[in-house]
Scaffold this motif. Structure first.
Motif, PDB file in Angstrom:
ATOM      1  N   ASP A  21       5.483  -5.816  13.252  1.00  0.00           N
ATOM      2  CA  ASP A  21       4.148  -5.342  13.613  1.00  0.00           C
ATOM      3  C   ASP A  21       3.093  -5.736  12.594  1.00  0.00           C
ATOM      4  O   ASP A  21       1.933  -5.325  12.713  1.00  0.00           O
ATOM      5  N   PRO A  62       7.476   1.923   3.613  1.00  0.00           N
ATOM      6  CA  PRO A  62       6.130   1.374   3.815  1.00  0.00           C
ATOM      7  C   PRO A  62       5.387   1.262   2.489  1.00  0.00           C
ATOM      8  O   PRO A  62       5.524   2.122   1.611  1.00  0.00           O
ATOM      9  N   THR A  69      -5.498  -4.478   3.240  1.00  0.00           N
ATOM     10  CA  THR A  69      -5.334  -3.736   4.478  1.00  0.00           C
ATOM     11  C   THR A  69      -6.146  -4.325   5.606  1.00  0.00           C
ATOM     12  O   THR A  69      -5.722  -4.333   6.765  1.00  0.00           O
ATOM     13  N   HIS A 122       6.572  -8.228   5.475  1.00  0.00           N
ATOM     14  CA  HIS A 122       5.921  -7.663   6.653  1.00  0.00           C
ATOM     15  C   HIS A 122       6.955  -7.502   7.762  1.00  0.00           C
ATOM     16  O   HIS A 122       7.849  -8.341   7.925  1.00  0.00           O
ATOM     17  N   THR A 157       2.130   1.436   2.124  1.00  0.00           N
ATOM     18  CA  THR A 157       1.085   2.458   2.142  1.00  0.00           C
ATOM     19  C   THR A 157       1.382   3.451   3.263  1.00  0.00           C
ATOM     20  O   THR A 157       1.966   3.085   4.295  1.00  0.00           O
ATOM     21  N   GLU A 205      -5.218   7.380   2.268  1.00  0.00           N
ATOM     22  CA  GLU A 205      -4.219   6.349   2.068  1.00  0.00           C
ATOM     23  C   GLU A 205      -3.538   6.518   0.715  1.00  0.00           C
ATOM     24  O   GLU A 205      -4.197   6.715  -0.310  1.00  0.00           O
ATOM     25  N   ARG A 255       3.003  -4.826   9.421  1.00  0.00           N
ATOM     26  CA  ARG A 255       2.819  -3.829   8.370  1.00  0.00           C
ATOM     27  C   ARG A 255       3.571  -4.228   7.109  1.00  0.00           C
ATOM     28  O   ARG A 255       4.664  -4.779   7.185  1.00  0.00           O
ATOM     29  N   GLU A 256       3.000  -3.915   5.961  1.00  0.00           N
ATOM     30  CA  GLU A 256       3.627  -4.250   4.686  1.00  0.00           C
ATOM     31  C   GLU A 256       4.728  -3.250   4.368  1.00  0.00           C
ATOM     32  O   GLU A 256       4.506  -2.031   4.403  1.00  0.00           O
TER      33      GLU A 256
END
Length: 392
Positions: free
Chosen positions: A116, A132, A390, A113, A134, A165, A118-119
């Motif tokens: 922020d 990213p 998510t 991560h 996704t 997505e 996010r993955e």
């Protein structure tokens, strides 16, 4: 008489007395007799030769030591790199139900991560370090495309509000020439809701009655997908049938390039995979449209180029140059154009997915390992897990 007798007695040696050494003066000559002291006979030539031999041997020894040290350093670094590149060994004591007990889990993508939350997935490249996991993409091919299959300047600036997505399947670095010049990092994304259809098709290919594959069956599928002939036949059939319905390739250069350079590589790839379709007039017109999309300027490193294929096989090209409204340029991904002919996108997809020669072998292997993660789970569960992650 008495005087001469006294002189003879005085000249006789006294018994036991020490005879004095003869005095040597500056004018006296050197005695020819040996004095008994060691004499140093110096041979200048011999000493010079010995010195040269010593210096030569010393240089030889130092050179051999330097070479041996360099070879040892390189060999140690090579073996260390080999050991670090090996997949981690899993604990065989784990229960069989634990996903880490499976030997194939060693090839799974590492997901981390950012700040922020996010993955992201590491790429292994310093210029483009992460991708990213996704991405959300709009339906570029509808309603933006006109009847000619291309876009107008007015419609190209529109961005639909509804997005879909997409989940990363695999990624890798593309290199060219025998020097291994790095060009770009490419990642293959599949619409999350379409993963189930891909799972089902690949599972049924190995076992028609199964909903998931056991390790031996996964090995069989992996071998088939990596085989140049069988892999190309498999992917060609899937793409022709619209499986997966929506997918995309995300291309991010690691060095400054331009659209013309990328176009030439894409065109060569399409021509290599199109086969007999190249002789048709409609395919030639589709290739003309495809070339026209890339009549643009430069593509700086770390900028994103998207190749998106929809459920009908139409190809959309989008580009994000990192602009902003303050700079007078539209922000975010902008649609470059669309090509309707399904054969163009299918040939371009095969350039990355299968065949004897692919654009990026690391990407192809990573995609196959990503598919192994799909088929080891029951059909339909991957999309559920992605959506759940998510919202966590």
């Amino acid at each position: 008489m008495f005087r001469q007798s006294a002189l003879r007695q005085a000249s006789r040696p006294i018994p036991g007395a020490i005879r004095a050494a003869p005095r040597r003066t500056f004018l006296s000559g050197r005695s020819s007799k040996q004095t008994g002291r060691a004499v140093e006979n110096l041979n200048i030539r011999r000493l010079s030769q010995q010195s040269q031999d010593y210096q030569r041997n010393r240089r030889t020894f130092l050179i051999c030591g330097t070479l041996a040290g360099g070879v040892s350093f390189i060999y140690t670094a090579y073996r260390l790199k080999q050991e670090l590149s090996k997949p981690a060994k899993l604990d065989s004591s784990l229960p069989s139900t634990d996903p880490l007990s499976d030997a194939q889990a060693a090839e799974r993508k590492v997901i981390v991560h950012d700040e922020d939350g996010r993955e992201i997935v590491p790429t292994g490249n310093s210029t483009v370090p992460t991708f990213p996991r996704t991405i959300d993409l709009p339906a570029y091919t509808s309603p933006l495309a006109d009847n000619s299959g291309t876009t107008t300047p007015e419609t190209s600036s529109l961005v639909p509000t509804a997005t879909t997505e997409y989940t990363l399947v695999g990624l890798g670095l593309r290199t060219v020439s025998f020097l291994g010049i790095q060009v770009y990092v490419v990642g293959y994304y599949v619409a999350t809701s379409d993963i189930a259809a891909l799972q089902n098709a690949l599972t049924k290919k190995v076992n028609p009655i199964a909903t998931t594959l056991v390790p031996g069956e996964r090995d069989e599928l992996r071998t088939a997908l990596l085989d140049p002939t069988e892999g190309e036949q498999t992917w060609n059939g899937l793409l022709a049938a619209g499986i997966p319905a929506r997918s995309a390739f995300r291309v991010v250069p690691v060095r400054d390039t331009d659209f013309h350079h990328l176009r030439d590589g894409f065109v060569r790839a399409i021509q290599a995979k199109a086969g007999s379709d190249q002789g048709s007039d409609d395919f030639g017109e589709a290739m003309r449209q495809f070339r026209a999309l890339f009549n643009r300027g430069s593509v700086p490193k770390r900028k994103e180029l998207l190749l998106v294929r929809d459920e009908k096989g139409r190809l959309a090209v989008a580009y994000d140059d990192g602009g902003s409204k303050k700079e007078g340029r539209p922000a975010g991904r902008q649609l470059v154009g669309i090509v309707d002919d399904e054969r163009v996108s299918r040939a371009l997809w095969l350039n990355y997915l299968a065949g004897k020669k692919v654009a990026s072998e690391p990407a192809r292997k990573s995609i196959v390992e990503g598919i192994m993660e799909f088929v080891e789970r029951p059909v339909g569960t991957v999309a559920t897990q992605v959506v759940a992650a998510t919202f966590v």
